[in-house]
Design an enzyme around this catalytic site. Structure first.
Site, PDB file in Angstrom:
ATOM      1  N   HIS A   1       0.829  -1.209   0.000  1.00  0.00           N
ATOM      2  CA  HIS A   1       0.000   0.000   0.000  1.00  0.00           C
ATOM      3  C   HIS A   1       0.863   1.259   0.000  1.00  0.00           C
ATOM      4  O   HIS A   1       0.844   2.038  -0.947  1.00  0.00           O
ATOM      5  CB  HIS A   1      -0.973   0.021   1.168  1.00  0.00           C
TER       6      HIS A   1
ATOM      7  N   VAL B   1      -0.521   7.141  -2.205  1.00  0.00           N
ATOM      8  CA  VAL B   1      -0.370   8.474  -2.781  1.00  0.00           C
ATOM      9  C   VAL B   1      -1.395   8.623  -3.893  1.00  0.00           C
ATOM     10  O   VAL B   1      -1.445   7.818  -4.821  1.00  0.00           O
ATOM     11  CB  VAL B   1       1.056   8.682  -3.332  1.00  0.00           C
ATOM     12  N   HIS B   2      -2.195   9.686  -3.814  1.00  0.00           N
ATOM     13  CA  HIS B   2      -3.326   9.839  -4.725  1.00  0.00           C
ATOM     14  C   HIS B   2      -2.884  10.487  -6.030  1.00  0.00           C
ATOM     15  O   HIS B   2      -3.257  11.617  -6.375  1.00  0.00           O
ATOM     16  CB  HIS B   2      -4.437  10.649  -4.056  1.00  0.00           C
TER      17      HIS B   2
ATOM     18  N   HIS C   1       2.814  11.785   1.772  1.00  0.00           N
ATOM     19  CA  HIS C   1       3.208  10.486   2.343  1.00  0.00           C
ATOM     20  C   HIS C   1       4.694  10.178   2.148  1.00  0.00           C
ATOM     21  O   HIS C   1       5.071   9.008   1.982  1.00  0.00           O
ATOM     22  CB  HIS C   1       2.351   9.365   1.752  1.00  0.00           C
TER      23      HIS C   1
END
Length: 426
Positions: free
Chosen positions: A294, A332-333, A304
């Site tokens: 993840h 991380v988006h 992050h």
């Protein structure tokens, strides 16, 4: 489908407009609100909902679903619509979380099944709806969809629409599924949202930080909803936990699902299991080896930063020695693809690292990157989307990232990846 106003929508909209993250001009579409899929009108409470399937070994499938009231944990199935030549029974559980009480959670393992075959099935003997799924092929080629940090927004729906528009054999999800974040009804909404796809192809998932849902003193146990709703075939790979496991696909791909939020120290169960699992892989018979985590180990986004560093230091040497080909991450988006890398440097025998935490989550995009772009980072962009990993043969796979652009899936990054098992110098 109901639309709920998100208090953060204005903030995300502000971030999303007019920001350029790549060397070319790209105007990012507006943010989208949360969505909630309402419960069905079920008078007796026995109609199946939130149906999803996952593989169990090479020729079995687990069917999971929820009913509001007690119903048999049974699946009838066959290869023709409405004709069910086989049946199987399974287990029923439920869980409580603070004031929330789940429905009846059923799971049944069916099989043996033929590869690359469409099966029709119904759950709990209900005639309200017939489902169907296709089993993965027994040999290459095989097509994977990879998407992380899905959530439940308008962009999630767009991502799901794009995924369903093209054929694939299996979906891999590196954590952060529903973004329920303690509100358990959101797990129910998420199950209904993904059911059209998750009931038709196997979804193999691992956990993210949004699955933890631990509240000190009040609810001290972690992953209760995740483990109850999304059981994976961990015991078949001799794993002691649903949070990390492995499986084989198409006789040529070994997939390792690691737990970023399970203990990964050198004395941990996960570390010892991984050592044992990797030792069993024969790369002459299994030319492809991929892993999912993840929290990314490599990340040039400001979001992050270094959150996966401790796990990297512990686990990366094992993956490098085994010549893992690709490591997929979420968290991380945004999207980012690295070169072959090991120990923070380019290394032709290290895995390609890909961050794919851009499925559509409600927290918005991570738009700020480090500058200048490090040499090991080959492509990065803060946009929602999904990836496809098409393993063509024993030596080559095609990776493609599809950006969500005004409801059209745009191929924005594409690269051929060579299996390290076929590289003599590795």
């Amino acid at each position: 489908m109901e639309v709920m106003f998100s208090p953060s929508a204005a903030f995300v909209l502000f971030l999303s407009l007019g920001i350029l993250l790549c060397s070319y001009s790209y105007q990012r579409p507006h943010a989208r609100d949360l969505v909630s899929v309402p419960d069905t009108d079920d008078t007796d409470g026995t109609s199946p909902q939130q149906v999803h399937v996952s593989i169990v070994g090479t020729n079995n499938m687990r069917v999971s679903w929820i009913t509001k009231s007690k119903a048999p944990a049974s699946v009838e199935y066959g290869t023709s619509p409405g004709k069910y030549s086989s049946s199987a029974n399974g287990n029923t559980t439920s869980y409580s979380y603070l004031l929330y009480k789940s429905g009846q959670i059923h799971d049944v393992v069916i099989g043996p099944l033929d590869p690359d075959t469409v099966y029709y099935y119904r759950c709990s003997g209900s005639s309200s709806k017939e489902f169907s799924f296709k089993t993965p092929p027994s040999n290459l080629p095989v097509k994977f969809v990879v998407v992380g940090d899905l959530g439940q927004t308008g962009w999630t729906q767009t991502t799901l629409d794009h995924i369903g528009a093209m054929p694939y054999d299996m979906l891999l999800l590196p954590g952060d599924l529903s973004y329920a974040d303690y509100i358990q009804s959101r797990w129910d909404s998420f199950g209904r949202l993904v059911e059209p796809l998750a009931s038709a192809r196997p979804w193999m998932v691992t956990q993210g930080n949004h699955e933890v849902e631990k509240i000190p003193l009040i609810h001290p146990k972690s992953f209760v909803a995740y483990n109850s709703r999304w059981p994976m075939p961990f015991s078949l790979s001799s794993s002691p936990s649903n949070l990390f496991y492995s499986f084989d696909v198409a006789s040529s791909v070994h997939v390792i699902m690691l737990g970023s939020y399970a203990d990964y120290g050198t004395d941990s169960d996960q570390y010892k299991w991984l050592q044992s699992d990797l030792a069993k892989v024969d790369r002459n018979k299994t030319p492809w080896l991929i892993a999912l985590i993840h929290a990314p180990w490599y990340n040039t986004n400001e979001a992050h930063q270094n959150e996966g560093e401790d796990m990297r230091k512990a686990i990366e040497p094992l993956l490098y020695e085994a010549r893992v080909d690709v490591v997929f991450a979420g968290h991380v988006h945004a999207y980012e693809r690295f070169t072959h890398v090991y120990n923070q440097k380019a290394d032709p025998c290290g895995p390609v690292h890909i961050t794919i935490g851009d499925g559509g989550n409600r927290e918005g995009l991570a738009t700020n990157y480090q500058s200048p772009q490090p040499a090991i980072s080959l492509f990065r962009e803060a946009s929602f989307g999904h990836g496809r990993f098409d393993v063509v043969n024993a030596t080559h796979a095609l990776w493609t990232w599809h950006r969500n652009d005004d409801d059209v899936a745009v191929v924005t990054d594409q690269v051929w990846i060579t299996s390290l098992s076929s590289v003599p110098t590795c």
